[in-house]
Each structure stands twice: as structure tokens, then as C-alpha cells.
Write a protein that holds these residues in place. Structure first.
Motif, PDB file in Angstrom:
ATOM      1  N   ARG A  79      81.113  23.935  41.792  1.00 22.83           N
ATOM      2  CA  ARG A  79      80.046  24.674  41.136  1.00 22.83           C
ATOM      3  C   ARG A  79      78.928  25.029  42.110  1.00 22.83           C
ATOM      4  NH1 ARG A  79      81.946  26.901  37.016  1.00 22.83           N
ATOM      5  NH2 ARG A  79      79.815  27.241  36.260  1.00 22.83           N
ATOM      6  N   ALA A  80      78.758  24.188  43.165  1.00 23.43           N
ATOM      7  CA  ALA A  80      77.661  24.412  44.110  1.00 23.43           C
ATOM      8  C   ALA A  80      77.980  25.516  45.110  1.00 23.43           C
ATOM      9  CB  ALA A  80      77.329  23.118  44.850  1.00 23.43           C
ATOM     10  N   THR A 211      83.908  27.191  61.284  1.00 25.12           N
ATOM     11  CA  THR A 211      84.763  27.509  60.140  1.00 25.12           C
ATOM     12  C   THR A 211      83.959  28.219  59.055  1.00 25.12           C
ATOM     13  OG1 THR A 211      84.354  25.278  59.295  1.00 25.12           O
ATOM     14  CG2 THR A 211      86.423  25.650  60.468  1.00 25.12           C
ATOM     15  N   PRO A 212      84.558  29.166  58.350  1.00 31.38           N
ATOM     16  CA  PRO A 212      83.848  29.868  57.276  1.00 31.38           C
ATOM     17  C   PRO A 212      83.649  28.956  56.076  1.00 31.38           C
ATOM     18  CG  PRO A 212      86.148  30.533  57.323  1.00 31.38           C
ATOM     19  CD  PRO A 212      85.943  29.657  58.522  1.00 31.38           C
ATOM     20  N   ASP A 213      82.662  29.269  55.262  1.00 35.78           N
ATOM     21  CA  ASP A 213      82.383  28.485  54.063  1.00 35.78           C
ATOM     22  C   ASP A 213      81.934  29.426  52.959  1.00 35.78           C
ATOM     23  OD1 ASP A 213      82.165  26.281  52.475  1.00 35.78           O
ATOM     24  OD2 ASP A 213      80.594  25.290  53.631  1.00 35.78           O
ATOM     25  N   ARG A 214      81.948  28.932  51.752  1.00 39.16           N
ATOM     26  CA  ARG A 214      81.539  29.751  50.612  1.00 39.16           C
ATOM     27  C   ARG A 214      80.017  29.803  50.504  1.00 39.16           C
ATOM     28  NH1 ARG A 214      84.742  26.981  45.758  1.00 39.16           N
ATOM     29  NH2 ARG A 214      83.408  25.279  46.492  1.00 39.16           N
ATOM     30  N   PRO A 215      79.473  30.875  49.940  1.00 37.99           N
ATOM     31  CA  PRO A 215      78.015  30.969  49.778  1.00 37.99           C
ATOM     32  C   PRO A 215      77.510  29.989  48.724  1.00 37.99           C
ATOM     33  CG  PRO A 215      79.106  32.814  48.692  1.00 37.99           C
ATOM     34  CD  PRO A 215      80.176  32.091  49.451  1.00 37.99           C
ATOM     35  N   ALA A 216      76.257  29.608  48.882  1.00 33.92           N
ATOM     36  CA  ALA A 216      75.638  28.682  47.928  1.00 33.92           C
ATOM     37  C   ALA A 216      75.219  29.432  46.667  1.00 33.92           C
ATOM     38  CB  ALA A 216      74.434  28.008  48.564  1.00 33.92           C
ATOM     39  N   ARG A 217      75.229  28.721  45.551  1.00 28.20           N
ATOM     40  CA  ARG A 217      74.741  29.287  44.295  1.00 28.20           C
ATOM     41  C   ARG A 217      73.255  28.987  44.165  1.00 28.20           C
ATOM     42  NH1 ARG A 217      78.141  27.628  39.204  1.00 28.20           N
ATOM     43  NH2 ARG A 217      76.784  29.243  38.350  1.00 28.20           N
ATOM     44  N   ASP A 218      72.516  29.958  43.706  1.00 23.80           N
ATOM     45  CA  ASP A 218      71.057  29.845  43.599  1.00 23.80           C
ATOM     46  C   ASP A 218      70.690  29.237  42.256  1.00 23.80           C
ATOM     47  OD1 ASP A 218      68.388  29.999  44.078  1.00 23.80           O
ATOM     48  OD2 ASP A 218      68.216  32.145  43.632  1.00 23.80           O
ATOM     49  N   GLN A 219      70.837  27.908  42.153  1.00 23.92           N
ATOM     50  CA  GLN A 219      70.421  27.213  40.939  1.00 23.92           C
ATOM     51  C   GLN A 219      70.137  25.753  41.283  1.00 23.92           C
ATOM     52  OE1 GLN A 219      73.721  27.630  38.198  1.00 23.92           O
ATOM     53  NE2 GLN A 219      74.626  25.704  38.852  1.00 23.92           N
ATOM     54  N   PRO A 220      69.349  25.059  40.475  1.00 24.89           N
ATOM     55  CA  PRO A 220      68.992  23.664  40.763  1.00 24.89           C
ATOM     56  C   PRO A 220      70.222  22.771  40.827  1.00 24.89           C
ATOM     57  CG  PRO A 220      67.594  24.575  39.037  1.00 24.89           C
ATOM     58  CD  PRO A 220      68.684  25.564  39.262  1.00 24.89           C
ATOM     59  N   PHE A 221      70.155  21.738  41.683  1.00 30.29           N
ATOM     60  CA  PHE A 221      71.314  20.853  41.850  1.00 30.29           C
ATOM     61  C   PHE A 221      71.632  20.109  40.561  1.00 30.29           C
ATOM     62  CE2 PHE A 221      73.269  16.763  42.887  1.00 30.29           C
ATOM     63  CZ  PHE A 221      74.379  17.190  43.602  1.00 30.29           C
ATOM     64  N   GLY A 222      70.597  19.740  39.808  1.00 34.19           N
ATOM     65  CA  GLY A 222      70.843  19.022  38.566  1.00 34.19           C
ATOM     66  C   GLY A 222      71.721  19.810  37.613  1.00 34.19           C
ATOM     67  N   ARG A 223      71.443  21.097  37.511  1.00 35.25           N
ATOM     68  CA  ARG A 223      72.260  21.949  36.644  1.00 35.25           C
ATOM     69  C   ARG A 223      73.677  22.067  37.199  1.00 35.25           C
ATOM     70  NH1 ARG A 223      71.109  28.387  35.375  1.00 35.25           N
ATOM     71  NH2 ARG A 223      73.073  28.771  34.264  1.00 35.25           N
ATOM     72  N   THR A 224      73.775  22.203  38.517  1.00 37.18           N
ATOM     73  CA  THR A 224      75.089  22.289  39.149  1.00 37.18           C
ATOM     74  C   THR A 224      75.907  21.029  38.877  1.00 37.18           C
ATOM     75  OG1 THR A 224      74.235  23.698  40.920  1.00 37.18           O
ATOM     76  CG2 THR A 224      76.288  22.521  41.358  1.00 37.18           C
ATOM     77  N   ALA A 225      75.266  19.867  38.982  1.00 37.83           N
ATOM     78  CA  ALA A 225      75.957  18.602  38.737  1.00 37.83           C
ATOM     79  C   ALA A 225      76.437  18.516  37.291  1.00 37.83           C
ATOM     80  CB  ALA A 225      75.039  17.432  39.072  1.00 37.83           C
ATOM     81  N   ARG A 226      75.577  18.903  36.344  1.00 38.37           N
ATOM     82  CA  ARG A 226      75.971  18.861  34.924  1.00 38.37           C
ATOM     83  C   ARG A 226      77.145  19.788  34.660  1.00 38.37           C
ATOM     84  NH1 ARG A 226      70.336  18.803  34.384  1.00 38.37           N
ATOM     85  NH2 ARG A 226      70.283  21.040  33.913  1.00 38.37           N
TER      86      ARG A 226
END
Length: 432
Positions: A79-80, A211-226
Motif C-alpha cells: 500500500r505504501a 535498482t528501480p523502485d515504485r513511487p511512494a503514495r502521498d498519504q499518512p503512514f497510519g492510513r497506509t498501515a490500516r
């Protein structure tokens, strides 16, 4: 791009990804297998029986942590977005624990500290592998998943042995170590932890930088964890329906991986007890098997992309049963060397092809989460193999009888894997 040949940018990314296996293999090879495990059980503990019990308990607890934590952090990472920050975080923990092993003096009072440091480092190492393995499909073209996985696995065997050779040649074996270290307090052996820490940190840099990586999502980590935990609950609820084929594969892998892990754990014990091998002979036997496993992983990498990942695993399991049986029948150390090296040739391919098969059948949206379940499947029943081997050996009064049970693990794993039909999305060639 010509089929079968990656672009120049992909070549760099692939090489950097493979080099991480070279870097990370220092930990399991030097700390968990050949040097530090032997040091703790033989010189730190009051006796080898107590040391083995404590070391085994620490390893078991770490396995439980890996099984419980890996799917959760994998789901959160999906999700992150990026995976490399997770790899880097767990790498730092592993490196710190490896360096801290230098503090373990050859006194019983340091036994608990040694087990805790190794347990934390081992758990961090394995959880970090979840994110590293999940990146295979991002780095390698789909038609090269088998080759890249096999090349990396072979590179890992080479890196682990190179680090081991460095530790033995410069610190452990010489009567006078290269550095001014005190043999009376086992400083040459303890310093191998620092070598592992430096080795892992330095050789992991190309992976972290290239190595390439995926872009980060612009949202709080708490929401990402949930969101990640909620997604994991849905995936587990739908595992038998939506991800049925993945569940089927993970169950099969769970069984044959138990056999492999027990083979690693008891191979030296079998060589010592049945063939009366000393420490140096066991060390050389272990090195020879690791070399054979690396050669097998490298050679079968092309077979994986040619015949398919599932067929490569099937061939490897047949090879493990054939030469595992031979290792039980031979009566001389030379015969054990020959059978063991032949057996080792199939150890690397079954591991590398399992990783590439998992990459082929897993949707990208839940890939890290599923590799968390993949890690869990390798740990959740890790007690079974050692328990079966130990009890059968005790009841039959024979190590050969105990080790023979490993053939059953390979056979059951093969039987469970067999019904999975070849399909293009499993990395198998199209039917004629």
C-alpha cells in the motif's frame, strides 16, 4: 529490445539486484551456519548440549516472529509503494546485530546475549528478504525471471563462501591473525561479526542506489498501515478462492522447504555422527555442498526459463530424493562427499525456481504481501523436520533412519506440487 536480452539499464539493475544476494548471504553463511553458531554452542555455552538447545530455541523464536510479521509488513509495503526503504531498514538492524556479536566473549554469561543478538539479526534478515524477493518481477523481464533468480541465488552462494573464506583465512584459521586480536578471548572469531556487518553494508550499496523502485503514495503512514492490514485480512479470507493456486503452491513449498531446512541443520550432525568427521572435515564438506548448490542454481537458471519454474522444481525434487537416498547408502566419507555434492546441485535450483515461480503467479498489487506469506510458509512448520528426524533417530537408534525421513518431505512436497498444471502465467511453455 531483443527478446532474451535486457536493455543496458536493465543490465545494471539486474546486476545490482543480484549483488544484494552476494552481500546478504554473509549473514546466514558465517553467523548462522559455519562460524558463529559453532562458536556460541561450543565455546560460549557451558557445554555443546546446552548451547545447541539455547541456539535452537532462539532460532525457533525468530522463526515465529518472521512468520507472524512478514505478511503484515508486506501488505503495508504494497500500500505504501517503495520496497527499498524497507530493505534498507531491516538491513541496518541486521548489520547492527552482526557488529554487536563482537561483544560475545567465550563465557556462559554471554549465552543469552548471543542468542538474542542472533535472533534479532536473523529475524530482520529474513523479513528484509521479503521485500528483496518481491522486487524480482520489477527488475527482471518476465521471460528472464528464472535466469535472474538463479543467477542471484548462485551469486549469493559465491558471496557467502567468499565472506566465509575471508573470515577463515584472515581471522579464524591462522595461528597469528592478520589483525592484533587476542585468541585467548576468541577475538578472531568474534571479529567475524564485524566482517559480516561491513560486507553486507558495502556490497548492498549498488542495490540501494541502482535498482528501480515504485513511487511512494502521498498519504499518512497510519492510513497506509490500516489499509495494508485490511488488505491482508481480505487476502487471507480469499486465499482458497481468489488466490487458490498460490495457496496450493505455498503448501507444497512449506513441506519440501521443511526438508531442505532440516537437511541444512542436520547435514553436519550426520557427517559427524555416522562418518566420524571432525570439525575441519565437516567445514570442507559444507563448503563443497554450497559450491555445488551455487553451480546448480546458475546452471538451472536457463532451465527455469526454458521448461518453466514448476518443472524445474519437480526435476530438483527428484534429484534431491535420488542423491539423498545415495547419501544414506554410502559407507565412506568419500562416498558421502560425492553424494552430498550431487545432492547440493539440486538444492540451489529448487530454491531459486521457487522464488521465480512465486513471482510469476502473484499479482503485482499484492506481491510483497504474498512474499510475506511465502516467508511464513518457510517458517510456520519449521519445527516439524527437526522433530521428526530427532525422534526417528532416537527410536530407531540410527542417524540414517532419521535422515531418511527427509526423503518423505521431498516426496510429499512433490506430490502436492504435481497437480498444478503447466500454464503460461506460471512460467511454463505453452502446450504444443
Amino acid at each position: 529490445m531483443v527478446r532474451g536480452r535486457p536493455s543496458e539499464m536493465n543490465r545494471v539493475a539486474i546486476a545490482a539486484w543480484c549483488l544484494f544476494d552476494w552481500a546478504s548471504s554473509a549473514w546466514p553463511t558465517v553467523v548462522m551456519s559455519f562460524v558463529f553458531a559453532a562458536y556460541v554452542t561450543r565455546e560460549v555455552a557451558p557445554n555443546s548440549d546446552v548451547g545447541t538447545a539455547w541456539w535452537g530455541t532462539g532460532t525457533a523464536v525468530a522463526g515465529v516472529v518472521i512468520a507472524l510479521v512478514s505478511p503484515v509488513v508486506g501488505a503495508i509495503a504494497d500500500r505504501a509503494g517503495p520496497r527499498k526503504p524497507w530493505v534498507a531498514g531491516f538491513l541496518v538492524v541486521t548489520v547492527a546485530m552482526a557488529a554487536a556479536l563482537f561483544t560475545i566473549r567465550p563465557e556462559p554469561g554471554y549465552l543469552l546475549q548471543a542468542v538474542i543478538l542472533a535472533g534479532i539479526g536473523g529475524a530482520a534478515f529474513e523479513i528484509g528478504q521479503v521485500f528483496y524477493n518481491a522486487m524480482l518481477a520489477d527488475v527482471a523481464p518476465r521471460h528472464m525471471l528464472g535466469r535472474v533468480s538463479g543467477w542471484a541465488w548462485a551469486t549469493g552462494y559465491a558471496g557467502g563462501l567468499a565472506c566465509l573464506g575471508t573470515c577463515l583465512g584472515l581471522l579464524v584459521l591462522p595461528a597469528q591473525p592478520l589483525l592484533p586480536l587476542d585468541p585467548e578471548t576468541a577475538e578472531p572469531v568474534r571479529a567475524t561479526g564485524i566482517v559480516v556487518a561491513v560486507w553486507f553494508a558495502v556490497f548492498a550499496l549498488p542495490f540501494l542506489l541502482l535498482t528501480p523502485d515504485r513511487p511512494a503514495r502521498d498519504q499518512p503512514f497510519g492510513r497506509t498501515a490500516r489499509e495494508g492490514v485490511a488488505q491482508l485480512r481480505r487476502s487471507l479470507a480469499d486465499l482458497r478462492r481468489r488466490y487458490r493456486r498460490i495457496a496450493h503452491f505455498l503448501i507444497a513449498r512449506m513441506i519440501y522447504t521443511d526438508g531442505l531446512n532440516t537437511l541444512f541443520a542436520f547435514g553436519g550432525v550426520y557427517a559427524a555422527g555416522t562418518f566420524d568427521m571432525g570439525f575441519r572435515d565437516i567445514l570442507m564438506f559444507g563448503i563443497a555442498m554450497n559450491v555445488a548448490a551455487g553451480i546448480g542454481a546458475f546452471g538451472f537458471a536457463w532451465v527455469d526459463d526454458w521448461l518453466g519454474s514448476k518443472r524445474t522444481i519437480v526435476i530438483s525434487l527428484f534429484g534431491l530424493m535420488l542423491f539423498g537416498g545415495a547419501a544414506l547408502l554410502v559407507r565412506t566419507p568419500t562416498g558421502l562427499y560425492v553424494a552430498g555434492c550431487a545432492l547440493g546441485t539440486f538444492v540451489g535450483p529448487v530454491q531459486a525456481a521457487s522464488r521465480s515461480l512465486m513471482s510469476r503467479i502473484t499479482p503485482d498489487a499484492v506481491r510483497t504481501e504474498m512474499f510475506g506469506l511465502y516467508a511464513m510458509s518457510g517458517k510456520i512448520t519449521a519445527f516439524a523436520g527437526p522433530a521428526v528426524v530427532g525422534w526417528v533417530t532416537y527410536l530407531a537408534g540410527s542417524q540414517r533412519a532419521g535422515m531418511a525421513t527427509l526423503l518423505g518431505f521431498f516426496l510429499v512436497g512433490l506430490a502436492l506440487l504435481w497437480p498444478l498444471k503447466p500454464a503460461v502465467d506460471m512460467g511454463e511453455p505453452k502446450p504444443a
